[in-house]
Design an enzyme around this catalytic site. Sequence first.
Site, PDB file in Angstrom:
ATOM      1  CG  HIS A 283     -24.943  34.711  29.083  1.00 24.94           C
ATOM      2  ND1 HIS A 283     -23.579  34.805  29.221  1.00 24.94           N
ATOM      3  CD2 HIS A 283     -25.161  33.540  28.420  1.00 24.94           C
ATOM      4  CE1 HIS A 283     -23.001  33.740  28.682  1.00 24.94           C
ATOM      5  NE2 HIS A 283     -23.959  32.958  28.184  1.00 24.94           N
TER       6      HIS A 283
ATOM      7  NE  ARG B 202     -18.815  33.000  26.319  1.00 26.25           N
ATOM      8  CZ  ARG B 202     -19.881  32.205  26.393  1.00 26.25           C
ATOM      9  NH1 ARG B 202     -21.045  32.598  25.913  1.00 26.25           N
ATOM     10  NH2 ARG B 202     -19.802  31.013  26.953  1.00 26.25           N
TER      11      ARG B 202
HETATM   12  P1  NDP Z   1     -18.320  25.371  17.940  1.00 25.00           P
HETATM   13  O1  NDP Z   1     -16.994  25.139  18.542  1.00 25.00           O
HETATM   14  O2  NDP Z   1     -19.143  24.211  17.509  1.00 25.00           O
HETATM   15  O3  NDP Z   1     -18.197  26.342  16.684  1.00 25.00           O
HETATM   16  C1  NDP Z   1     -17.356  27.440  16.656  1.00 25.00           C
HETATM   17  C2  NDP Z   1     -17.336  27.993  15.243  1.00 25.00           C
HETATM   18  O4  NDP Z   1     -16.547  29.188  15.247  1.00 25.00           O
HETATM   19  C3  NDP Z   1     -16.680  27.032  14.242  1.00 25.00           C
HETATM   20  O5  NDP Z   1     -17.338  27.097  13.010  1.00 25.00           O
HETATM   21  C4  NDP Z   1     -15.263  27.582  14.122  1.00 25.00           C
HETATM   22  O6  NDP Z   1     -14.640  27.331  12.891  1.00 25.00           O
HETATM   23  C5  NDP Z   1     -15.554  29.064  14.240  1.00 25.00           C
HETATM   24  N1  NDP Z   1     -14.332  29.791  14.609  1.00 25.00           N
HETATM   25  C6  NDP Z   1     -13.604  29.675  15.735  1.00 25.00           C
HETATM   26  N2  NDP Z   1     -12.534  30.499  15.684  1.00 25.00           N
HETATM   27  C7  NDP Z   1     -12.608  31.145  14.510  1.00 25.00           C
HETATM   28  C8  NDP Z   1     -11.808  32.117  13.874  1.00 25.00           C
HETATM   29  N3  NDP Z   1     -10.689  32.598  14.440  1.00 25.00           N
HETATM   30  N4  NDP Z   1     -12.171  32.552  12.657  1.00 25.00           N
HETATM   31  C9  NDP Z   1     -13.275  32.065  12.059  1.00 25.00           C
HETATM   32  N5  NDP Z   1     -14.097  31.131  12.598  1.00 25.00           N
HETATM   33  C10 NDP Z   1     -13.756  30.682  13.818  1.00 25.00           C
HETATM   34  O7  NDP Z   1     -19.133  26.252  19.003  1.00 25.00           O
HETATM   35  P2  NDP Z   1     -20.718  26.340  19.226  1.00 25.00           P
HETATM   36  O8  NDP Z   1     -21.364  26.568  17.911  1.00 25.00           O
HETATM   37  O9  NDP Z   1     -21.181  25.213  20.043  1.00 25.00           O
HETATM   38  O10 NDP Z   1     -20.810  27.652  20.150  1.00 25.00           O
HETATM   39  C11 NDP Z   1     -20.354  28.902  19.685  1.00 25.00           C
HETATM   40  C12 NDP Z   1     -20.327  29.895  20.834  1.00 25.00           C
HETATM   41  O11 NDP Z   1     -21.637  30.295  21.202  1.00 25.00           O
HETATM   42  C13 NDP Z   1     -19.755  29.389  22.165  1.00 25.00           C
HETATM   43  O12 NDP Z   1     -18.350  29.330  22.134  1.00 25.00           O
HETATM   44  C14 NDP Z   1     -20.275  30.413  23.140  1.00 25.00           C
HETATM   45  O13 NDP Z   1     -19.373  31.515  23.201  1.00 25.00           O
HETATM   46  C15 NDP Z   1     -21.585  30.876  22.508  1.00 25.00           C
HETATM   47  N6  NDP Z   1     -22.757  30.434  23.284  1.00 25.00           N
HETATM   48  C16 NDP Z   1     -23.571  31.389  23.847  1.00 25.00           C
HETATM   49  C17 NDP Z   1     -24.697  31.031  24.554  1.00 25.00           C
HETATM   50  C18 NDP Z   1     -25.599  32.068  25.104  1.00 25.00           C
HETATM   51  O14 NDP Z   1     -26.552  31.734  25.813  1.00 25.00           O
HETATM   52  N7  NDP Z   1     -25.402  33.334  24.785  1.00 25.00           N
HETATM   53  C19 NDP Z   1     -25.054  29.626  24.755  1.00 25.00           C
HETATM   54  C20 NDP Z   1     -24.126  28.707  24.140  1.00 25.00           C
HETATM   55  C21 NDP Z   1     -23.032  29.105  23.436  1.00 25.00           C
HETATM   56  P3  NDP Z   1     -14.268  25.831  12.428  1.00 25.00           P
HETATM   57  O15 NDP Z   1     -15.612  25.210  12.115  1.00 25.00           O
HETATM   58  O16 NDP Z   1     -13.446  25.997  11.245  1.00 25.00           O
HETATM   59  O17 NDP Z   1     -13.609  25.185  13.596  1.00 25.00           O
HETATM   60  C1  OXD Z   2     -22.530  28.536  26.919  1.00 25.90           C
HETATM   61  C2  OXD Z   2     -23.315  29.639  27.398  1.00 25.90           C
HETATM   62  O1  OXD Z   2     -21.415  28.754  26.464  1.00 25.90           O
HETATM   63  O2  OXD Z   2     -24.365  29.398  28.017  1.00 25.90           O
HETATM   64  O3  OXD Z   2     -22.999  27.385  26.969  1.00 25.90           O
HETATM   65  O4  OXD Z   2     -22.966  30.800  27.179  1.00 25.90           O
END
Ligand code: NDP
Ligand code: OXD
Length: 312
Positions: free
Chosen positions: A275, A227
């Site tokens: 995006h 993000r």
């Molecule tokens: P998940 O919820 O599966 O994973 C999030 C990860 O971030 C976890 O490992 C979590 O840690 C870690 N995390 C969260 N907060 C913190 C913190 N404060 N400090 C350290 N680590 C942290 O999410 P996804 O993998 O499914 O997706 C990740 C992001 O990708 C989405 O939230 C979205 O913003 C972005 N995205 C972008 C897309 C695009 O097209 N550009 C498409 C889809 C997603 P823990 O494992 O310990 O909980």
């Molecule tokens: C998502 C994205 O969060 O597309 O799925 O950014």
Amino acid sequence: MIRVLLSGQRMDWEEYGELLPAALTDAGIEAEVIRERAPRSPETIDYIVYAPWSDMKDFSPFTGAKAVLNLWAGVEDVVTNETLTAPLARMVDPGLTAGMVEWCVAHALRHHLGIDRDVCRRDAAWDPCVPPIARERPLTILGLGVLGCAVGGALSDLGFPVTGWSRSGKDVSGMTCLSGEDGLVEALRMAELLILLLPLTPATEELMNAERLTFLPKGAILINPGRGPLIDDDALLAALDSGHIAHATLDVFREEPLPRDHPFWAHPGITVTPHIASATRPDTAVGVLVENIRRGEAGEPLLHLVDRFRGY
Ligand code: NDP
Ligand code: OXD
């Protein structure tokens, strides 16, 4: 008969409008799938499929909602909505994951191999510069969730030494896993290539600030499909101008579309993509929606529930 509302404006509601009823029927669930801005008897809606950035801001009329099923992985636009009291599930879709793996691998390889430099032009010097191989390029992924683990696994299979960092400690095969503030500094110090796959929460906003950018090795590459607000924009521009960071490939921004007068557009060290790193694919995502509805009806725990306190 349950009632499922497809909420908000979305181009591909047509597609979900066909796929979802068929998949619910296949699962033996009798359902009415509704696509209306203001559905009659909102208190009788059982599930809301929520399109991000939808114009639905008030969930309070949906007093019988058993769950809100977000169509995106990221939930930052809805997670703080105080009118939402039903459980909130985020999207974990095999199609979305596959797309993110391909996009991250492609952009990592573009920079790792120096593809832009190597594509020859007739008027430029014939300048063979053999690129390193993956095992010589340490790479770090911030965020070891569904997407971070899948991307890290693919890059590790290619031979990159992958370090991952997350809130809680992890044990992921093929990766060095770190957590905590010291772990973050260590992960950044070795990141010749850094990929951000964190959710946007109060704890991750501007995580990549001016100080943390200095921990990266000189000449590092930053790739952000997470993000936009994970990064301090001005600090990134300063780090690019000083040469500390060689290039940033950015797919997500504080404001989208990226405003025409934003300095990122003109910066030679920045690649902007709109995006599209990945997206939920209706053909695979309907299976995920239906499984959660089935679980809801069977009284089983829902999948991919969002922790409202943590914000992801
Ligand atoms: P998940 O919820 O599966 O994973 C999030 C990860 O971030 C976890 O490992 C979590 O840690 C870690 N995390 C969260 N907060 C913190 C913190 N404060 N400090 C350290 N680590 C942290 O999410 P996804 O993998 O499914 O997706 C990740 C992001 O990708 C989405 O939230 C979205 O913003 C972005 N995205 C972008 C897309 C695009 O097209 N550009 C498409 C889809 C997603 P823990 O494992 O310990 O909980
Ligand atoms: C998502 C994205 O969060 O597309 O799925 O950014």
